[in-house]
Design an enzyme around this catalytic site. Structure first.
Site, PDB file in Angstrom:
ATOM      1  N   LYS A  83       0.809  -1.221   0.000  1.00 12.44           N
ATOM      2  CA  LYS A  83       0.000   0.000   0.000  1.00 12.44           C
ATOM      3  C   LYS A  83       0.849   1.282   0.000  1.00 12.44           C
ATOM      4  CE  LYS A  83      -3.981  -2.146   2.283  1.00 12.44           C
ATOM      5  NZ  LYS A  83      -5.031  -1.952   3.326  1.00 12.44           N
ATOM      6  N   TYR A 123     -12.363  -1.947  -3.826  1.00 13.08           N
ATOM      7  CA  TYR A 123     -12.858  -2.091  -2.449  1.00 13.08           C
ATOM      8  C   TYR A 123     -14.376  -1.955  -2.352  1.00 13.08           C
ATOM      9  CZ  TYR A 123      -8.244  -2.229  -0.186  1.00 13.08           C
ATOM     10  OH  TYR A 123      -7.000  -2.595   0.261  1.00 13.08           O
ATOM     11  N   ASN A 134      -2.037   0.360   6.730  1.00 13.16           N
ATOM     12  CA  ASN A 134      -1.530  -0.906   7.274  1.00 13.16           C
ATOM     13  C   ASN A 134      -0.644  -1.689   6.302  1.00 13.16           C
ATOM     14  OD1 ASN A 134      -3.549  -1.789   5.605  1.00 13.16           O
ATOM     15  ND2 ASN A 134      -4.559  -3.095   7.115  1.00 13.16           N
ATOM     16  N   HIS A 163      -2.265  -5.426   1.659  1.00 15.42           N
ATOM     17  CA  HIS A 163      -3.574  -6.080   1.526  1.00 15.42           C
ATOM     18  C   HIS A 163      -3.330  -7.491   1.019  1.00 15.42           C
ATOM     19  CE1 HIS A 163      -7.645  -7.056   0.185  1.00 15.42           C
ATOM     20  NE2 HIS A 163      -7.072  -7.530  -0.906  1.00 15.42           N
ATOM     21  N   GLU A 189      -9.650 -10.903  -7.423  1.00 16.65           N
ATOM     22  CA  GLU A 189      -8.704  -9.802  -7.238  1.00 16.65           C
ATOM     23  C   GLU A 189      -7.497  -9.924  -8.182  1.00 16.65           C
ATOM     24  OE1 GLU A 189      -9.882  -8.846  -2.581  1.00 16.65           O
ATOM     25  OE2 GLU A 189      -7.839  -9.478  -3.046  1.00 16.65           O
TER      26      GLU A 189
HETATM   27  P1  CMP Z   1      -7.474  -4.502   3.682  1.00 20.27           P
HETATM   28  O1  CMP Z   1      -7.047  -5.896   3.984  1.00 20.27           O
HETATM   29  O2  CMP Z   1      -6.838  -3.829   2.532  1.00 20.27           O
HETATM   30  O3  CMP Z   1      -9.067  -4.486   3.462  1.00 20.27           O
HETATM   31  C1  CMP Z   1      -9.865  -3.369   3.767  1.00 20.27           C
HETATM   32  C2  CMP Z   1      -9.104  -2.278   4.441  1.00 20.27           C
HETATM   33  O4  CMP Z   1      -9.880  -1.319   5.095  1.00 20.27           O
HETATM   34  C3  CMP Z   1      -8.239  -2.857   5.526  1.00 20.27           C
HETATM   35  O5  CMP Z   1      -7.195  -3.597   4.971  1.00 20.27           O
HETATM   36  C4  CMP Z   1      -7.836  -1.611   6.291  1.00 20.27           C
HETATM   37  O6  CMP Z   1      -6.678  -0.998   5.807  1.00 20.27           O
HETATM   38  C5  CMP Z   1      -9.028  -0.694   6.037  1.00 20.27           C
HETATM   39  N1  CMP Z   1      -9.714  -0.488   7.287  1.00 20.27           N
HETATM   40  C6  CMP Z   1     -10.303  -1.406   8.061  1.00 20.27           C
HETATM   41  N2  CMP Z   1     -10.816  -0.822   9.165  1.00 20.27           N
HETATM   42  C7  CMP Z   1     -10.544   0.484   9.077  1.00 20.27           C
HETATM   43  C8  CMP Z   1     -10.799   1.595   9.884  1.00 20.27           C
HETATM   44  N3  CMP Z   1     -11.463   1.470  11.044  1.00 20.27           N
HETATM   45  N4  CMP Z   1     -10.368   2.796   9.483  1.00 20.27           N
HETATM   46  C9  CMP Z   1      -9.709   2.924   8.301  1.00 20.27           C
HETATM   47  N5  CMP Z   1      -9.431   1.903   7.482  1.00 20.27           N
HETATM   48  C10 CMP Z   1      -9.841   0.695   7.866  1.00 20.27           C
END
Ligand code: CMP
Length: 139
Positions: A10, A50, A113, A116, A127
């Protein structure tokens, strides 16, 4: 069984030049980087990727973040690749992620984070097809 899964490094991670360190974690875990490219998503593309989260309160923020800087999209391949990748990534929220995982070491927050990974065989297939054509995937 040998599986393929879709992984995204990311914007928070590409921006901090962590692509190599994150790829080393995948390779050390026995995952092969079968395909990989660095792209910049438009907000429309990020929103479509998403779409399952469109009713969540964080959707707007998530889409904006994913389109903010380039990402590295990749296909990881190996024995139980989907589950293995999720193990190497660690919990979605870095505060809950186990020691040694990518998110524990590199993630900044639940939103930023670092990685993904697909969560199941059906989503992995969808995906992968979202980002890669058959020609880009060698056997
Ligand atoms: P990902 O595995 O990419 O799938 C969905 C994403 O939404 C997740 O990782 C997080 O990065 C994001 N996400 C989940 N919860 C929150 C949150 N409370 N605030 C912001 N982003 C979120």
């Amino acid at each position: 069984a040998i599986e393929r899964t879709l992984s995204i490094i990311k914007p928070d991670a590409t921006k901090r030049n962590l692509t190599g360190k994150i790829n080393a974690k995948f390779e050390e875990a026995g995952l092969r980087i079968a395909a990989q490219k660095r792209i910049k998503l438009s907000p429309e593309q990020a929103g479509k990727f998403y779409e399952v989260h469109k009713d969540r309160p964080f959707y707007g923020e998530l889409v904006e973040f994913m389109a903010s800087e380039p990402v590295v999209v990749q296909v990881l391949e190996g024995e139980s690749a989907i589950a293995k990748n999720r193990e190497v990534m660690g919990a979605t929220n870095p505060a809950d992620a186990a020691e040694g995982t990518i998110r524990k070491e590199f993630a900044l927050s639940v939103g930023e984070n670092s990685v993904h990974g697909s969560d199941a065989p059906e989503t992995a297939a969808q995906e992968i097809a979202f980002f890669f054509s058959g020609l880009e995937l060698v056997g």
